[in-house]
Motif scaffolding. Sequence first.
Motif, PDB file in Angstrom:
ATOM      1  N   THR A   1       7.614   2.879  -3.002  1.00  0.00           N
ATOM      2  CA  THR A   1       8.949   3.202  -3.526  1.00  0.00           C
ATOM      3  C   THR A   1       9.853   1.966  -3.521  1.00  0.00           C
ATOM      4  OG1 THR A   1       9.565   3.888  -1.309  1.00  0.00           O
ATOM      5  CG2 THR A   1       8.882   5.628  -2.830  1.00  0.00           C
ATOM      6  N   THR A   2      10.920   2.047  -4.317  1.00  0.00           N
ATOM      7  CA  THR A   2      11.863   0.926  -4.426  1.00  0.00           C
ATOM      8  C   THR A   2      13.288   1.447  -4.313  1.00  0.00           C
ATOM      9  OG1 THR A   2      10.417  -0.407  -5.831  1.00  0.00           O
ATOM     10  CG2 THR A   2      12.746  -0.887  -5.969  1.00  0.00           C
ATOM     11  N   THR A   3      14.108   0.737  -3.545  1.00  0.00           N
ATOM     12  CA  THR A   3      15.558   0.954  -3.594  1.00  0.00           C
ATOM     13  C   THR A   3      16.143  -0.174  -4.430  1.00  0.00           C
ATOM     14  OG1 THR A   3      15.554   1.928  -1.383  1.00  0.00           O
ATOM     15  CG2 THR A   3      17.675   1.160  -2.235  1.00  0.00           C
ATOM     16  N   PHE A   4      16.834   0.197  -5.527  1.00  0.00           N
ATOM     17  CA  PHE A   4      17.483  -0.801  -6.380  1.00  0.00           C
ATOM     18  C   PHE A   4      18.897  -1.036  -5.870  1.00  0.00           C
ATOM     19  CE2 PHE A   4      14.245   1.126  -9.065  1.00  0.00           C
ATOM     20  CZ  PHE A   4      13.624  -0.001  -9.593  1.00  0.00           C
ATOM     21  N   VAL A   5      19.281  -2.303  -5.776  1.00  0.00           N
ATOM     22  CA  VAL A   5      20.617  -2.616  -5.272  1.00  0.00           C
ATOM     23  C   VAL A   5      21.370  -3.503  -6.249  1.00  0.00           C
ATOM     24  CG1 VAL A   5      19.907  -2.437  -2.851  1.00  0.00           C
ATOM     25  CG2 VAL A   5      19.837  -4.673  -3.977  1.00  0.00           C
ATOM     26  N   ASP A   6      22.683  -3.449  -6.161  1.00  0.00           N
ATOM     27  CA  ASP A   6      23.526  -4.382  -6.906  1.00  0.00           C
ATOM     28  C   ASP A   6      23.387  -5.733  -6.199  1.00  0.00           C
ATOM     29  OD1 ASP A   6      25.497  -5.973  -7.886  1.00  0.00           O
ATOM     30  OD2 ASP A   6      27.148  -4.578  -7.496  1.00  0.00           O
ATOM     31  N   ALA A   7      22.680  -6.656  -6.856  1.00  0.00           N
ATOM     32  CA  ALA A   7      22.319  -7.916  -6.193  1.00  0.00           C
ATOM     33  C   ALA A   7      23.475  -8.899  -6.128  1.00  0.00           C
ATOM     34  CB  ALA A   7      21.127  -8.555  -6.900  1.00  0.00           C
ATOM     35  N   SER A   8      24.622  -8.548  -6.754  1.00  0.00           N
ATOM     36  CA  SER A   8      25.744  -9.481  -6.705  1.00  0.00           C
ATOM     37  C   SER A   8      26.330  -9.536  -5.289  1.00  0.00           C
ATOM     38  CB  SER A   8      26.821  -9.098  -7.720  1.00  0.00           C
ATOM     39  OG  SER A   8      27.397  -7.859  -7.372  1.00  0.00           O
TER      40      SER A   8
ATOM     41  N   LYS B   1       0.857  -1.190   0.000  1.00  0.00           N
ATOM     42  CA  LYS B   1       0.000   0.000   0.000  1.00  0.00           C
ATOM     43  C   LYS B   1       0.893   1.241   0.000  1.00  0.00           C
ATOM     44  CE  LYS B   1      -0.356  -0.161   5.033  1.00  0.00           C
ATOM     45  NZ  LYS B   1       0.749  -1.125   5.117  1.00  0.00           N
ATOM     46  N   ALA B   2       0.293   2.406  -0.202  1.00  0.00           N
ATOM     47  CA  ALA B   2       1.047   3.653  -0.192  1.00  0.00           C
ATOM     48  C   ALA B   2       1.854   3.738   1.094  1.00  0.00           C
ATOM     49  CB  ALA B   2       0.093   4.843  -0.306  1.00  0.00           C
ATOM     50  N   GLY B   3       3.114   4.138   0.969  1.00  0.00           N
ATOM     51  CA  GLY B   3       3.988   4.228   2.143  1.00  0.00           C
ATOM     52  C   GLY B   3       4.916   3.028   2.276  1.00  0.00           C
ATOM     53  N   ASP B   4       4.635   1.941   1.539  1.00  0.00           N
ATOM     54  CA  ASP B   4       5.488   0.743   1.626  1.00  0.00           C
ATOM     55  C   ASP B   4       6.692   0.875   0.692  1.00  0.00           C
ATOM     56  OD1 ASP B   4       3.827  -0.352   3.496  1.00  0.00           O
ATOM     57  OD2 ASP B   4       2.828  -1.745   2.126  1.00  0.00           O
ATOM     58  N   HIS B   5       7.651  -0.009   0.924  1.00  0.00           N
ATOM     59  CA  HIS B   5       8.947   0.082   0.240  1.00  0.00           C
ATOM     60  C   HIS B   5       9.411  -1.312  -0.170  1.00  0.00           C
ATOM     61  CE1 HIS B   5      13.501   0.131   0.746  1.00  0.00           C
ATOM     62  NE2 HIS B   5      13.335   1.084  -0.144  1.00  0.00           N
ATOM     63  N   ILE B   6      10.054  -1.371  -1.332  1.00  0.00           N
ATOM     64  CA  ILE B   6      10.578  -2.640  -1.871  1.00  0.00           C
ATOM     65  C   ILE B   6      12.093  -2.505  -1.983  1.00  0.00           C
ATOM     66  CG2 ILE B   6      10.561  -4.176  -3.897  1.00  0.00           C
ATOM     67  CD1 ILE B   6       7.855  -2.832  -4.687  1.00  0.00           C
ATOM     68  N   VAL B   7      12.823  -3.582  -1.714  1.00  0.00           N
ATOM     69  CA  VAL B   7      14.235  -3.635  -2.096  1.00  0.00           C
ATOM     70  C   VAL B   7      14.327  -4.592  -3.278  1.00  0.00           C
ATOM     71  CG1 VAL B   7      16.609  -4.091  -1.411  1.00  0.00           C
ATOM     72  CG2 VAL B   7      14.967  -3.258   0.292  1.00  0.00           C
ATOM     73  N   ALA B   8      14.860  -4.093  -4.405  1.00  0.00           N
ATOM     74  CA  ALA B   8      14.890  -4.914  -5.623  1.00  0.00           C
ATOM     75  C   ALA B   8      16.286  -4.932  -6.224  1.00  0.00           C
ATOM     76  CB  ALA B   8      13.913  -4.356  -6.655  1.00  0.00           C
ATOM     77  N   SER B   9      16.568  -6.031  -6.901  1.00  0.00           N
ATOM     78  CA  SER B   9      17.783  -6.101  -7.707  1.00  0.00           C
ATOM     79  C   SER B   9      17.671  -5.060  -8.818  1.00  0.00           C
ATOM     80  CB  SER B   9      17.888  -7.502  -8.317  1.00  0.00           C
ATOM     81  OG  SER B   9      18.780  -7.474  -9.403  1.00  0.00           O
TER      82      SER B   9
END
Length: 426
Positions: free
Chosen positions: A127-134, A98-106
């Motif tokens: 919102t999403t924070t993209f990370v270097d998944a390696s 829902k609004a206000g939630d956050h994802i961590v994604a490759s």
Amino acid sequence: MSTQKIATNALHAGHDVTKNGGTRAVPIYQTTSYVFNDSNHAANLFSLKELGFIYTRLNNPTNQILQDRLAAIEGGIGAVVFASGTAAISTGLLTLLKAGDHIVASSSLYGGTYNLLNVTLPRLGITTTFVDASNPDNFRTAVQENTRAFFVESLGNPKLDVLDLDAISTEAKAAKVPFIVDNTVATPALLNPIKQGADIVIHSLTKYIGGQGNSLGGAIIDAGTFDWSNGKFPEFTEPSAGYHGLKYYETLGAASYTFKLILEGLRDFGGALSPTNAFNIIQGLETLSVRIKQHSQNALEIAKWLEQQEEVAWVNYPGLESSAYKSLADKYLPNGQSGIVTFGAKGGFEAAKTIADETKLFSLLANIGDTKSLIIHPSSTTHQQLNEEQQKSTGVTTDLIRLSVGIEDVDDLKADLKAAFAKISK
Ligand SMILES: Cc1ncc(COP(=O)(O)O)c(C=O)c1O
């Protein structure tokens, strides 16, 4: 849960011939709706006192067979199918968040998924924070108080990075969020993310599972492992305003997410799979494990051959000795690394475009996972909406060509590429 192997489940799981008129092939139930015995029967179905079919946007007997088959193959407790892989991803996330939630994604994701997370979901307050998944530690560092999911592709499209799913799933468990894995490119014939700690597996059925390039489809498989009562997901524990006060977790336990996908996700967003497409995808699924061996064998041979061509600057395929992901591929994809190969054209952007334009057996189009070989220059097509920096983070460089290697004779494929290389202006 099924103890049989994928080659068997792909042909038999979910189809009880005694309940389907003795039909050996799965029948197409091409209907929108289902006749109720009487109003009480209808009321019981709507209130979940009885389970049954109401309306094809929610479920359908052909789709149910595909769902049961996919659940058996991936080792989940249930599955839900959708009109496309994208419908599966968007509905899957919107059913959870829902609004206000956050994802961590490759950061290494299919371009469409990257856009959904990077542009469209933020408009809805997710919102999403993209990370270097390696580096799996990056997931831990990116976790916020409002993080509610980890999202990755087991084998990134088109970066072809093999992720350390065991390590990332450990981080997801520590953060108490579901670990969502898009397993489209690896396919369940080569990798089962649930065995590596995934809570939710997503597929674009459009690709290798359908396999013939004729039908869009998507699926979510629910491992049934996530604890929705851990305090972070009140929509699963509090009475649902969207389904007359149903307390999902109390009533449905491990199957809560599967039911929520149907009762709210499909009901409200409407991305249902057509039964005819379900039938087409079932035909493909039946031969997945045979096809994927040939795709993987051809792709490895093409990748090795490309490494020796003077027009080629670099080659990326997880099965190559030169690949940075070879040891992860040995661990997670020991039986083959699927059919996608990327390589760089020595002449850069223009040379890459020429190669994509000049092949004849390799069709220039925006798809992967067809029995027929496909080619594309992502920088000018699928990833053109991303700027150069964003393209790079998803694994796309301007010289990159993506091949989806089919199951044709591999010598004919090499000859086709060789002829295209000859057209590059020197
Ligand atoms: C890894 C991956 N996930 C999801 C999708 C989206 O699937 P669909 O095209 O069926 O919507 C794609 C499409 O290319 C993909 O490659």
